[in-house]
Design a protein around this motif. Structure first.
Motif, short mmCIF file in Angstrom:
data_model
loop_
_atom_site.label_atom_id
_atom_site.label_comp_id
_atom_site.label_asym_id
_atom_site.label_seq_id
_atom_site.Cartn_x
_atom_site.Cartn_y
_atom_site.Cartn_z
N LEU A 189 -22.75 10.04 55.65
CA LEU A 189 -22.24 9.16 54.61
C LEU A 189 -22.99 9.39 53.29
O LEU A 189 -22.37 9.48 52.23
CB LEU A 189 -22.37 7.70 55.04
CG LEU A 189 -21.75 6.66 54.12
CD1 LEU A 189 -20.24 6.88 54.01
CD2 LEU A 189 -22.04 5.27 54.62
N ILE A 190 -24.28 9.54 53.37
CA ILE A 190 -25.08 9.78 52.17
C ILE A 190 -24.72 11.14 51.56
O ILE A 190 -24.55 11.27 50.34
CB ILE A 190 -26.59 9.70 52.49
CG1 ILE A 190 -26.96 8.24 52.83
CG2 ILE A 190 -27.42 10.20 51.32
CD1 ILE A 190 -28.35 8.06 53.36
N SER A 191 -24.56 12.16 52.40
CA SER A 191 -24.21 13.48 51.87
C SER A 191 -22.80 13.48 51.28
O SER A 191 -22.54 14.19 50.31
CB SER A 191 -24.33 14.54 52.96
OG SER A 191 -23.35 14.36 53.96
N PHE A 192 -21.92 12.67 51.83
CA PHE A 192 -20.57 12.56 51.29
C PHE A 192 -20.60 12.00 49.87
O PHE A 192 -19.91 12.48 48.97
CB PHE A 192 -19.70 11.68 52.19
CG PHE A 192 -18.33 11.42 51.64
CD1 PHE A 192 -17.36 12.41 51.66
CD2 PHE A 192 -18.01 10.19 51.08
CE1 PHE A 192 -16.09 12.18 51.15
CE2 PHE A 192 -16.76 9.95 50.57
CZ PHE A 192 -15.79 10.95 50.60
N PHE A 193 -21.40 10.98 49.63
CA PHE A 193 -21.48 10.37 48.31
C PHE A 193 -22.25 11.24 47.31
O PHE A 193 -22.04 11.14 46.10
CB PHE A 193 -22.10 8.97 48.38
CG PHE A 193 -21.15 7.95 48.92
CD1 PHE A 193 -19.99 7.62 48.23
CD2 PHE A 193 -21.40 7.31 50.13
CE1 PHE A 193 -19.11 6.68 48.72
CE2 PHE A 193 -20.52 6.37 50.62
CZ PHE A 193 -19.37 6.05 49.93
N LYS A 194 -23.14 12.08 47.79
CA LYS A 194 -23.90 12.97 46.91
C LYS A 194 -23.12 14.24 46.56
O LYS A 194 -23.44 14.91 45.58
CB LYS A 194 -25.22 13.36 47.54
CG LYS A 194 -26.23 12.23 47.55
CD LYS A 194 -27.57 12.70 48.06
CE LYS A 194 -28.58 11.59 48.00
NZ LYS A 194 -29.90 12.03 48.48
N ASP A 195 -22.11 14.57 47.34
CA ASP A 195 -21.33 15.79 47.10
C ASP A 195 -20.52 15.64 45.82
O ASP A 195 -19.75 14.70 45.66
CB ASP A 195 -20.39 16.04 48.29
CG ASP A 195 -19.64 17.35 48.17
OD1 ASP A 195 -20.08 18.22 47.39
OD2 ASP A 195 -18.63 17.52 48.87
N GLU A 196 -20.69 16.59 44.88
CA GLU A 196 -20.01 16.51 43.59
C GLU A 196 -18.99 17.63 43.40
O GLU A 196 -18.46 17.79 42.30
CB GLU A 196 -21.04 16.56 42.46
CG GLU A 196 -21.96 15.34 42.44
CD GLU A 196 -22.92 15.36 41.27
OE1 GLU A 196 -22.81 16.29 40.44
OE2 GLU A 196 -23.76 14.48 41.19
N GLU A 197 -18.67 18.39 44.41
CA GLU A 197 -17.72 19.48 44.26
C GLU A 197 -16.32 18.96 43.93
O GLU A 197 -15.63 19.52 43.09
CB GLU A 197 -17.67 20.32 45.54
CG GLU A 197 -18.90 21.16 45.74
CD GLU A 197 -18.81 22.01 46.99
OE1 GLU A 197 -17.69 22.26 47.45
OE2 GLU A 197 -19.86 22.40 47.50
N GLY A 198 -15.90 17.92 44.56
CA GLY A 198 -14.59 17.35 44.29
C GLY A 198 -14.49 16.79 42.88
O GLY A 198 -13.47 16.91 42.21
N VAL A 199 -15.56 16.20 42.40
CA VAL A 199 -15.59 15.64 41.06
C VAL A 199 -15.42 16.75 40.03
O VAL A 199 -14.67 16.61 39.07
CB VAL A 199 -16.91 14.87 40.82
CG1 VAL A 199 -17.02 14.41 39.39
CG2 VAL A 199 -17.01 13.71 41.77
N THR A 200 -16.08 17.87 40.23
CA THR A 200 -15.96 18.99 39.30
C THR A 200 -14.53 19.53 39.27
O THR A 200 -13.99 19.81 38.20
CB THR A 200 -16.94 20.12 39.69
OG1 THR A 200 -18.26 19.57 39.73
CG2 THR A 200 -16.90 21.24 38.70
N ALA A 201 -13.92 19.64 40.42
CA ALA A 201 -12.54 20.13 40.49
C ALA A 201 -11.60 19.17 39.76
O ALA A 201 -10.69 19.60 39.05
CB ALA A 201 -12.11 20.29 41.94
N ILE A 202 -11.81 17.89 39.91
CA ILE A 202 -10.98 16.90 39.23
C ILE A 202 -11.17 16.99 37.72
O ILE A 202 -10.21 16.93 36.95
CB ILE A 202 -11.28 15.48 39.74
CG1 ILE A 202 -10.81 15.34 41.19
CG2 ILE A 202 -10.63 14.42 38.86
CD1 ILE A 202 -11.25 14.07 41.87
N GLU A 203 -12.41 17.17 37.27
CA GLU A 203 -12.67 17.30 35.83
C GLU A 203 -11.96 18.52 35.27
O GLU A 203 -11.35 18.44 34.19
CB GLU A 203 -14.17 17.40 35.58
CG GLU A 203 -14.91 16.10 35.83
CD GLU A 203 -16.41 16.27 35.78
OE1 GLU A 203 -16.89 17.43 35.72
OE2 GLU A 203 -17.12 15.25 35.81
#
Length: 59
Positions: free
Chosen positions: A4-18
């Motif tokens: 759960l912690i690693s899921f919230f720290k993962d920023e790969e999806g955020v970059t793709a959305i940006e």
């Protein structure tokens, strides 16, 4: 808990959305520019076509 912690720290999806949002904004700007220029080009061709019957005939 670690998953759960690693899921919230993962920023790969955020970059793709940006990048997707940036690409969409660029596409909207291109469409707007092409629409504006297209209208001007259409008007120019109509002006030329309207003036052609008044032009003297070629020898």
């Amino acid at each position: 808990m670690k998953r759960l912690i690693s899921f919230f720290k993962d920023e790969e999806g955020v970059t793709a959305i940006e990048y997707s949002i940036i690409a969409a904004l660029i596409a909207v700007a291109i469409i707007g520019a092409v629409t504006t220029v297209g209208g001007d080009v259409t008007q120019t061709f109509n002006d030329v076509a309207g003036a052609l019957p008044d032009a003297p005939a070629a020898p």
